[in-house]
Design a protein around this motif. Structure first.
Motif, PDB file in Angstrom:
ATOM      1  N   TYR A  20       0.808  -1.222   0.000  1.00  0.00           N
ATOM      2  CA  TYR A  20       0.000   0.000   0.000  1.00  0.00           C
ATOM      3  C   TYR A  20       0.842   1.274   0.000  1.00  0.00           C
ATOM      4  O   TYR A  20       0.294   2.375   0.039  1.00  0.00           O
ATOM      5  CB  TYR A  20      -0.946   0.000   1.203  1.00  0.00           C
ATOM      6  CG  TYR A  20      -1.970  -1.118   1.117  1.00  0.00           C
ATOM      7  CD1 TYR A  20      -2.953  -1.108   0.139  1.00  0.00           C
ATOM      8  CD2 TYR A  20      -1.926  -2.202   2.000  1.00  0.00           C
ATOM      9  CE1 TYR A  20      -3.871  -2.134   0.040  1.00  0.00           C
ATOM     10  CE2 TYR A  20      -2.848  -3.230   1.910  1.00  0.00           C
ATOM     11  CZ  TYR A  20      -3.819  -3.195   0.924  1.00  0.00           C
ATOM     12  OH  TYR A  20      -4.740  -4.208   0.820  1.00  0.00           O
ATOM     13  N   ASN A  22       2.946   4.293  -1.447  1.00  0.00           N
ATOM     14  CA  ASN A  22       2.781   5.111  -2.649  1.00  0.00           C
ATOM     15  C   ASN A  22       1.381   5.017  -3.246  1.00  0.00           C
ATOM     16  O   ASN A  22       1.177   5.281  -4.434  1.00  0.00           O
ATOM     17  CB  ASN A  22       3.831   4.736  -3.710  1.00  0.00           C
ATOM     18  CG  ASN A  22       5.248   4.915  -3.207  1.00  0.00           C
ATOM     19  OD1 ASN A  22       5.557   5.909  -2.550  1.00  0.00           O
ATOM     20  ND2 ASN A  22       6.108   3.949  -3.486  1.00  0.00           N
ATOM     21  N   MET A  23       0.421   4.630  -2.416  1.00  0.00           N
ATOM     22  CA  MET A  23      -0.974   4.613  -2.827  1.00  0.00           C
ATOM     23  C   MET A  23      -1.744   5.621  -1.961  1.00  0.00           C
ATOM     24  O   MET A  23      -1.258   6.025  -0.900  1.00  0.00           O
ATOM     25  CB  MET A  23      -1.561   3.204  -2.676  1.00  0.00           C
ATOM     26  CG  MET A  23      -0.893   2.166  -3.556  1.00  0.00           C
ATOM     27  SD  MET A  23      -1.559   0.489  -3.335  1.00  0.00           S
ATOM     28  CE  MET A  23      -3.129   0.659  -4.178  1.00  0.00           C
ATOM     29  N   PRO A  24      -2.917   6.060  -2.415  1.00  0.00           N
ATOM     30  CA  PRO A  24      -3.703   7.017  -1.618  1.00  0.00           C
ATOM     31  C   PRO A  24      -4.323   6.334  -0.394  1.00  0.00           C
ATOM     32  O   PRO A  24      -5.335   5.649  -0.501  1.00  0.00           O
ATOM     33  CB  PRO A  24      -4.771   7.509  -2.594  1.00  0.00           C
ATOM     34  CG  PRO A  24      -4.919   6.401  -3.589  1.00  0.00           C
ATOM     35  CD  PRO A  24      -3.561   5.760  -3.704  1.00  0.00           C
ATOM     36  N   ALA A  47       1.657   8.239   5.091  1.00  0.00           N
ATOM     37  CA  ALA A  47       0.227   8.513   4.979  1.00  0.00           C
ATOM     38  C   ALA A  47      -0.247   9.292   6.199  1.00  0.00           C
ATOM     39  O   ALA A  47       0.366   9.224   7.271  1.00  0.00           O
ATOM     40  CB  ALA A  47      -0.545   7.198   4.865  1.00  0.00           C
ATOM     41  N   ASN A 121     -12.753   7.522  -1.974  1.00  0.00           N
ATOM     42  CA  ASN A 121     -11.949   7.015  -3.103  1.00  0.00           C
ATOM     43  C   ASN A 121     -10.491   6.757  -2.718  1.00  0.00           C
ATOM     44  O   ASN A 121      -9.620   6.707  -3.585  1.00  0.00           O
ATOM     45  CB  ASN A 121     -12.018   7.970  -4.294  1.00  0.00           C
ATOM     46  CG  ASN A 121     -13.424   8.069  -4.860  1.00  0.00           C
ATOM     47  OD1 ASN A 121     -14.117   7.055  -4.971  1.00  0.00           O
ATOM     48  ND2 ASN A 121     -13.859   9.268  -5.197  1.00  0.00           N
ATOM     49  N   LYS A 122     -10.220   6.598  -1.423  1.00  0.00           N
ATOM     50  CA  LYS A 122      -8.886   6.230  -0.953  1.00  0.00           C
ATOM     51  C   LYS A 122      -8.961   4.894  -0.205  1.00  0.00           C
ATOM     52  O   LYS A 122     -10.043   4.372   0.057  1.00  0.00           O
ATOM     53  CB  LYS A 122      -8.330   7.307  -0.013  1.00  0.00           C
ATOM     54  CG  LYS A 122      -8.142   8.667  -0.666  1.00  0.00           C
ATOM     55  CD  LYS A 122      -7.650   9.684   0.351  1.00  0.00           C
ATOM     56  CE  LYS A 122      -7.562  11.078  -0.256  1.00  0.00           C
ATOM     57  NZ  LYS A 122      -7.154  12.094   0.757  1.00  0.00           N
ATOM     58  N   ASN A 214       2.642  15.774   8.381  1.00  0.00           N
ATOM     59  CA  ASN A 214       1.893  15.903   7.122  1.00  0.00           C
ATOM     60  C   ASN A 214       1.873  17.337   6.611  1.00  0.00           C
ATOM     61  O   ASN A 214       1.865  17.570   5.409  1.00  0.00           O
ATOM     62  CB  ASN A 214       0.470  15.374   7.318  1.00  0.00           C
ATOM     63  CG  ASN A 214       0.428  13.857   7.250  1.00  0.00           C
ATOM     64  OD1 ASN A 214       0.530  13.275   6.178  1.00  0.00           O
ATOM     65  ND2 ASN A 214       0.283  13.219   8.391  1.00  0.00           N
TER      66      ASN A 214
END
Length: 217
Positions: A20, A22-24, A47, A121-122, A214
């Protein structure tokens, strides 16, 4: 012992969640115990971290024995019909009110007015320091579904096989390290060398640090 502490458990789980990266993703913790575990995962995946609030309701004569659980928006599971008849509806309603008030207190104290991170959508990764009955995790999943993520992943260091099999039917992916068949040690803390109670101040410190991380990205 399988884990030195919650940070070690989070570090070990991170290695199982590499796909997971480098994924949203938004990493969600069930406070308080899930926060140190989730923070390790959030840092590894680069994240953001957020919270899902869900509280167990303990039996009136054995508070550590969870008979039900409720989430922030009122999703609830349990108690069984037999237990409901023995404890009475008035007691249960009082407990629900008490737990929702405590959840409100924690939200205000931990997040200090910060709004929920959008996960629409994540991929949502829901984390705790372990599962026993699974009641709080189940209502946490239902709470998270209201936020419309693309995919829900549950990641925990330890869980009984029967409970993990149930949770697998509710989510898109389940990641666990110690998922015991018949020899579950009875309590999540039995799998940790250090399993001190996570205090409010520690949760706030971790969340503030992650929030700053973040912002600095």
């Amino acid at each position: 012992m399988f884990f030195e502490n919650r940070e070690d458990a989070g570090s070990q789980l991170s290695q199982l969640l590499k796909k997971y990266k480098n994924m949203p993703v938004v990493v969600y913790a069930l406070p308080r115990g899930g926060v140190p575990v989730a923070a390790e995962i959030a840092r590894f995946l680069e994240a953001p971290i957020d919270l899902i609030f869900a509280h167990k309701i303990g039996h009136p004569y054995q508070p550590e024995y969870a008979i039900a659980a409720i989430s922030e928006s009122g999703h609830m599971i349990g108690p069984s019909l037999e237990i409901s008849e023995s404890i009475g509806n008035d007691w249960l309603e009082m407990q629900k009110t008490d737990q929702l008030n405590e959840i409100k207190r924690k939200r205000e104290k931990y997040l200090n007015g910060r709004k929920n991170i959008s996960v629409e959508n994540k991929i949502a990764i829901l984390v705790d320091d372990g599962i026993a009955t699974g009641l709080t995790m189940i209502v946490g999943i239902n709470e998270l579904k209201d936020r419309h993520p693309k995919k829900i992943v549950v990641a925990v260091p330890v869980a009984p096989r029967r409970t993990s099999n149930l949770i697998k039917t509710m989510v898109d992916d389940f990641v666990g390290i110690e998922v015991d068949d018949y020899d579950f040690l009875g309590a999540v803390g039995a799998y940790y060398k250090e399993f001190n109670q996570v205090e409010d101040d520690e949760v706030i410190e971790i969340l503030n640090s992650e929030y700053k991380r973040n912002l600095d990205k």
